[in-house]
Enzyme design. Structure first.
Site, short mmCIF file in Angstrom:
data_model
loop_
_atom_site.label_atom_id
_atom_site.label_comp_id
_atom_site.label_asym_id
_atom_site.label_seq_id
_atom_site.Cartn_x
_atom_site.Cartn_y
_atom_site.Cartn_z
N HIS A 69 34.39 56.11 21.51
CA HIS A 69 35.77 55.98 21.02
C HIS A 69 36.12 54.52 20.73
CE1 HIS A 69 36.58 60.11 22.34
NE2 HIS A 69 36.12 59.82 23.54
C1 BDR Z 1 40.33 56.97 24.89
O1 BDR Z 1 40.71 57.34 26.23
C2 BDR Z 1 40.10 56.51 27.15
O2 BDR Z 1 39.70 57.21 28.29
C3 BDR Z 1 38.98 55.82 26.43
O3 BDR Z 1 38.73 54.55 26.98
C4 BDR Z 1 39.45 55.74 25.01
O4 BDR Z 1 40.22 54.59 24.79
C5 BDR Z 1 39.68 58.17 24.25
O5 BDR Z 1 40.57 59.25 24.22
#
Ligand code: BDR
Ligand code: CA
Length: 306
Positions: A247
């Site tokens: 992500h």
């Molecule tokens: C996002 O949520 C967090 O847990 C991760 O670091 C990322 O930024 C993904 O949904």
């Protein structure tokens, strides 16, 4: 050594490390075409003091010098904090121990001061990259909307526009934690590029490929990164993903090279349940759609694990 003469992307990164934030930070620090001027922290995956310590820990691991780190919001604008320690571990970095000692400290200034000052100083030559809940960025908008509007780009990892969420059936974590902040950011008239789950789920890191790259790498901390990410691979695998979803690294990739992604101008709204929906009307952001995942993952690994 820099290989291209393209201007460097001057960035401030707002983050809540977080396993994928950790990979994103090291990728950014090790990218010759990105100049990370400051890292600001926000409560999200872990409480903000843990997030701040993690940035300093990662800098020590990466031997990245002492970055300018400023701690920010300890809780969302209008609700209690929900963390994601079930995914990232109690310490945010996989609960594996073995980190180098931290010798540096955050700067005295608050994250919002740092964000606003950077926006005022650098204007269009600044890219703001937000990898956690948008609390600090929203507060920066409240403090000086004109300055934040004047930056070159605001690249945000967040939202689930046409795909299911990862916290509720419709909401993505960063937006779900602080929907009020996300709404302020979406309404602020910023040069906003949203990198939602629609895009990040195309950027999946194969575990064997990652471990092979780490074993071959001479980069400091390569084996610690393998230990730290094991938990992310495990949880994503249990959710049916073959590999780990990158992500936050994809948001850094988008900041470095927007051509990795096909963008669609969209008007996005946020509900109080953290759902990001497309609606009719004048676009308030560009949403990341199709990702050149092969090119992204190749560049990501080359830089993270040289
Ligand atoms: C996002 O949520 C967090 O847990 C991760 O670091 C990322 O930024 C993904 O949904
Ligand atoms: Ca994050």
């Amino acid at each position: 050594m820099r290989r291209s003469s393209a201007p460097r992307v001057r960035a401030v990164i707002d983050t809540d490390p977080g396993i994928d934030d950790a990979l994103a930070l090291l990728y950014a620090w090790r990218s010759p075409d990105m100049d990370v001027r400051a890292v600001t922290t926000v409560a999200g995956n872990v409480p903000v003091d843990v997030a701040t310590a993690n940035v300093l820990r990662l800098a020590a691991l990466a031997r990245a010098g002492v970055p300018r780190v400023a701690a920010g919001a300890a809780k969302p604008l209008a609700r209690a904090l929900t963390t994601a320690t079930h995914y990232h571990g109690e310490d945010g970095l996989g609960d594996v121990g073995g980190w180098p000692a931290i010798h540096a400290e955050p700067v005295g200034a608050d994250a919002v001061d740092v964000l606003v000052a950077a926006a005022r100083e650098h204007g269009p030559s600044l890219t703001l990259v937000a990898l956690g809940p948008l609390t600090n960025v929203a507060m920066a908008v409240q403090r000086d909307a004109g300055a934040v509007r004047g930056v070159g780009r605001v690249v945000v990892m967040g939202g689930a526009v046409d795909v299911p969420g990862n916290v509720t059936p419709t909401a993505e974590f960063n937006v779900h934690v602080d929907p009020e902040a996300a709404a302020i950011v979406l309404d602020a008239g910023l040069p906003l590029d949203l990198v939602p789950l629609d895009a990040t789920r195309q950027a999946v890191l194969d575990r064997a490929r990652f471990e092979t790259a780490a074993a071959r790498s001479r980069a400091p901390g390569a084996s610690q990164l393998v230990r730290c990410t094991a938990r992310g691979f495990r949880v994503d695998h249990a959710r049916g993903t073959h590999g780990m979803v990158l992500h936050d690294p994809l948001a850094v990739g988008a900041a470095l090279d927007p051509t990795l992604i096909e963008w669609e101008p969209v008007k996005v709204t946020v509900s109080s349940a953290g759902e990001t929906r497309r609606v009719r009307g004048r676009p308030n952001c560009r949403v990341a759609r199709r990702v050149d995942a092969d090119r992204f993952i190749m560049t990501f690994l080359e830089r993270l694990l040289p």
